[in-house]
Design an enzyme around this catalytic site. Structure first.
Site, PDB file in Angstrom:
ATOM      1  N   SER A  37       0.846  -1.190   0.000  1.00 22.76           N
ATOM      2  CA  SER A  37       0.000   0.000   0.000  1.00 22.76           C
ATOM      3  C   SER A  37       0.879   1.237   0.000  1.00 22.76           C
ATOM      4  CB  SER A  37      -0.947  -0.031   1.205  1.00 22.76           C
ATOM      5  OG  SER A  37      -1.942   0.962   1.086  1.00 22.76           O
ATOM      6  N   ASN A  38       0.342   2.378   0.396  1.00 21.39           N
ATOM      7  CA  ASN A  38       1.124   3.616   0.428  1.00 21.39           C
ATOM      8  C   ASN A  38       0.653   4.485   1.590  1.00 21.39           C
ATOM      9  OD1 ASN A  38      -1.087   5.393  -0.564  1.00 21.39           O
ATOM     10  ND2 ASN A  38      -0.898   4.093  -2.377  1.00 21.39           N
ATOM     11  N   ARG A  39       1.225   5.677   1.721  1.00 24.61           N
ATOM     12  CA  ARG A  39       1.027   6.495   2.915  1.00 24.61           C
ATOM     13  C   ARG A  39      -0.223   7.383   2.873  1.00 24.61           C
ATOM     14  NH1 ARG A  39       5.354   7.536   6.209  1.00 24.61           N
ATOM     15  NH2 ARG A  39       4.956   9.756   6.208  1.00 24.61           N
ATOM     16  N   ALA A  66      -4.843   7.591  -4.003  1.00 23.97           N
ATOM     17  CA  ALA A  66      -3.465   7.188  -4.310  1.00 23.97           C
ATOM     18  C   ALA A  66      -3.522   5.698  -4.648  1.00 23.97           C
ATOM     19  CB  ALA A  66      -2.562   7.454  -3.116  1.00 23.97           C
TER      20      ALA A  66
END
Ligand code: C5P
Length: 208
Positions: free
Chosen positions: A21-23, A88
């Site tokens: 995943s991402n932030r 995102a």
């Protein structure tokens, strides 16, 4: 008028306990949903996994993966007048997701990835008279990359920000953004709360 907005990260499973995943926290997309609802839009919010309450009056559709987000956008797009893609979306997903927890020894140190579809590009043929708005989160001066994405994704507006600049980016309440329009116009906003950035964005929509 109907507004569709995506927000948050996507989560790409490796097995039942691990993921890529991402932030992204979803704050910017949720602020867009809230500002639009307050301005009288009927809002559908397609949200990845985030820890945020649904803004009042907003219809929320929860998804986990990029493929689920794409399916939700394809389903919801026909009813919208404006699509704001603030999510995102993970660029890659594991080629295979195991239904059982992988043993450390079985993982081998290499994870095979396949690219996720670009949601904005995939739904471009369905655009018609709808307005599409994208975000470009870059590290460093963002406007050149944002201008390229505006053209490449056929957008009516892109919101560029440097996620490494003070007060901008993930998990903070503020953002410093530049709006870029297809005719080359640019509007650099000062450091504002994400709520104020969202309100400015909603104000620009009728002019697109
Ligand atoms: O990740 P990227 O910088 O290309 O994102 C630019 C815009 O494209 C954002 O609005 C994002 O929501 C959208 N996007 C998408 N599908 C992807 C990746 C990004 O719709 N797979």
């Amino acid at each position: 008028m109907n507004l569709l907005v995506t927000a948050g990260p996507t989560r790409e499973p490796i097995d039942p306990v691990r993921f890529l995943s991402n932030r992204s926290t979803g704050k910017m997309g949720f602020a867009v949903a809230q500002a639009a609802a307050e301005a009288g839009w009927a809002v559908t919010l397609v949200a990845g996994p985030v820890a945020l309450p649904t803004p009042p009056g907003v219809r929320r559709v929860d998804v986990t993966t990029a493929l689920e987000m794409l399916a939700a956008v394809e389903r919801e797009l026909p009813a919208c007048d404006v699509f704001v893609s603030a999510a995102a979306v993970a660029d890659w997903r594991p080629e295979a997701s195991s239904p059982v927890k992988l043993k450390k020894a079985a993982m081998g140190g290499t994870l095979r990835l396949v690219p996720n579809p670009d949601i904005l590009k995939t739904v471009r043929p369905l655009k018609g008279a709808r307005r599409f708005v994208g975000f470009a989160a870059e590290t460093g001066e963002p406007t050149a990359e944002a201008a390229r994405k505006l053209r490449e994704k056929g957008l009516d507006l892109i919101v560029a920000n440097d996620v490494t600049a003070p007060g901008a980016g993930f998990a903070v309440e503020t953002n410093r953004v530049t709006f870029l329009f297809p005719d080359g116009r640019r509007e650099a906003l000062p450091l504002l709360s994400k709520r104020e950035v969202a309100q400015k964005l909603i104000e620009r929509l009728p002019c697109l």
